[in-house]
Write a protein that holds these residues in place. Structure first.
Motif, PDB file in Angstrom:
ATOM      1  N   GLY A 113       0.818  -1.227   0.000  1.00  0.00           N
ATOM      2  CA  GLY A 113       0.000   0.000   0.000  1.00  0.00           C
ATOM      3  C   GLY A 113       0.840   1.261   0.000  1.00  0.00           C
ATOM      4  O   GLY A 113       2.031   1.225  -0.305  1.00  0.00           O
ATOM      5  N   ASN A 114       0.199   2.351   0.359  1.00  0.00           N
ATOM      6  CA  ASN A 114       0.836   3.665   0.238  1.00  0.00           C
ATOM      7  C   ASN A 114       1.677   4.021   1.468  1.00  0.00           C
ATOM      8  O   ASN A 114       1.213   4.665   2.398  1.00  0.00           O
ATOM      9  CB  ASN A 114      -0.252   4.717   0.003  1.00  0.00           C
ATOM     10  CG  ASN A 114       0.322   6.011  -0.510  1.00  0.00           C
ATOM     11  OD1 ASN A 114       1.521   6.285  -0.357  1.00  0.00           O
ATOM     12  ND2 ASN A 114      -0.515   6.823  -1.117  1.00  0.00           N
ATOM     13  N   LEU A 115       2.942   3.576   1.436  1.00  0.00           N
ATOM     14  CA  LEU A 115       3.853   3.830   2.563  1.00  0.00           C
ATOM     15  C   LEU A 115       4.100   5.325   2.763  1.00  0.00           C
ATOM     16  O   LEU A 115       4.133   5.809   3.894  1.00  0.00           O
ATOM     17  CB  LEU A 115       5.212   3.172   2.284  1.00  0.00           C
ATOM     18  CG  LEU A 115       5.408   1.723   2.680  1.00  0.00           C
ATOM     19  CD1 LEU A 115       6.826   1.305   2.298  1.00  0.00           C
ATOM     20  CD2 LEU A 115       5.166   1.526   4.160  1.00  0.00           C
ATOM     21  N   ALA A 116       4.276   6.061   1.657  1.00  0.00           N
ATOM     22  CA  ALA A 116       4.576   7.492   1.761  1.00  0.00           C
ATOM     23  C   ALA A 116       3.438   8.229   2.475  1.00  0.00           C
ATOM     24  O   ALA A 116       3.681   9.078   3.329  1.00  0.00           O
ATOM     25  CB  ALA A 116       4.816   8.081   0.371  1.00  0.00           C
ATOM     26  N   ALA A 117       2.187   7.864   2.158  1.00  0.00           N
ATOM     27  CA  ALA A 117       1.035   8.532   2.793  1.00  0.00           C
ATOM     28  C   ALA A 117       1.000   8.236   4.289  1.00  0.00           C
ATOM     29  O   ALA A 117       0.693   9.115   5.103  1.00  0.00           O
ATOM     30  CB  ALA A 117      -0.269   8.080   2.133  1.00  0.00           C
ATOM     31  N   THR A 118       1.341   6.998   4.665  1.00  0.00           N
ATOM     32  CA  THR A 118       1.357   6.637   6.090  1.00  0.00           C
ATOM     33  C   THR A 118       2.427   7.423   6.842  1.00  0.00           C
ATOM     34  O   THR A 118       2.162   7.990   7.903  1.00  0.00           O
ATOM     35  CB  THR A 118       1.595   5.116   6.245  1.00  0.00           C
ATOM     36  OG1 THR A 118       0.365   4.450   5.928  1.00  0.00           O
ATOM     37  CG2 THR A 118       2.012   4.740   7.654  1.00  0.00           C
TER      38      THR A 118
END
Lengths: 193, 123
Positions: A113-118
């Motif tokens: 999934g979206n690691l950067a968003a987390t």
């Protein structure tokens, strides 16, 4: 939750709640060993053995005075269904470490999934915490430590538009570059064989 | 104004510019936005809601907004929950805030000063 990055956010929120000064997050993909491992380590207030048991297996232990969530047990079950495991070790007054591992290629493994968003959510949303994030893929590593950013900014908030743009770019390109470097190295190795 | 912030040096310049601006304008009118980021909130999409808020701030170039996350607010059936706080006496809580709802709240309430009634859950 349908992505590991959301589970990671959930685990890291526990570290924030435990008043951690620093949280170290490591996400590691090893295609050769076929493993995917996420580690969240903090120097928060920690938990005693009984609390650790309750947090990992809320339906096994008897005490019901303190409320615990289902985030960790659900992630543990997901990992165990994919030839993996989840361990939680904690020392009162010292901190907590959560390690969760999956068989990388397992058909039931959730996408990363979206690691950067987390990470952006954690860094901007809980600026009182010092965040250190490492992403390792097949020996390539990207590290993001928010301390130099905060030192450069002084009391300018992280939610200023130009700062948000900087953080988002840094995280997204750092993760993408590590991935691209790993892919290139893997392709070179395959060609040499 | 720094065109695009790419390095730590740019961040330092940005800080100097911000200090310069503050000398002219007082720190009044600072808005706080709090997003509930407990397990239930995350499962209901709170990260995407917060992401939409940050993207809106970036796109509209809105200065002086503090965005924070908090643990469980205790309104599970209304997650994702977002609070908009102008000051102690001007504080509202929104429920079931999808990314689209978040963008409306940013435009109509944070920028326009009019609360978005259909997502209000108290206050």
């Amino acid at each position: 939750m349908r992505e590991l990055a959301l589970h990671l956010l959930d685990i890291a929120e526990n570290s924030v709640a435990a008043e951690a000064g620093t949280v170290w997050i490591t996400v590691e993909e090893d295609h050769a060993a076929d493993r995917l491992r996420i580690t969240v380590e903090d120097n928060g207030r920690g938990m005693d053995a009984e609390m650790v048991a309750r947090v990992t297996d809320p339906f096994v232990t008897s005490r019901t005075t303190r409320k615990v969530g289902l985030g960790i047990p659900l992630l543990k079950a997901a990992a165990e269904a994919c030839n993996g495991f989840l361990t939680l070790t904690s020392t009162p007054g010292k901190g907590t470490q959560v390690v969760v591992e999956f068989q990388h290629s397992h058909i039931d493994r959730m996408p990363l999934g979206n690691l950067a968003a987390t990470i952006l959510t954690l860094v901007v949303g809980s600026p009182q915490v010092h965040w250190v994030f490492r992403y390792r893929v097949d020996g390539q590593e990207y590290e993001f430590d928010d301390a130099p950013v905060k030192a450069a900014l002084g009391d300018v908030p992280l939610s200023e538009p130009a700062v948000l743009g900087y953080l988002r770019d840094a995280l997204e390109s750092g993760i993408a570059e590590a991935r691209a470097a790993a892919q290139a190295a893997n392709a070179r190795q395959a060609a040499a064989r | 104004m720094v065109d695009k912030v790419k390095t730590l040096e740019d961040l330092r310049k940005l800080r100097e510019e911000a200090l310069e601006k503050r000398r002219v304008k007082t720190a009044s009118g600072q808005v706080q936005i709090v997003v509930g980021m407990g397990t239930v909130g995350i499962a209901a999409g709170a990260r995407e809601t917060l992401k939409a808020i940050l993207e809106y701030i970036e796109k509209e170039n809105l200065s002086g907004i503090i965005v924070r996350q908090t643990g469980n607010i205790g309104l599970d059936s209304f997650e994702p929950v977002v609070q908009v706080i102008f000051d102690e006496n001007n504080k509202v809580t929104y429920g079931k805030v999808t990314p689209d709802a978040a963008r409306r709240i940013m435009k109509e309430h944070v920028q326009g000063g009019q609360p978005v009634k259909e997502y209000l859950i108290e206050g």
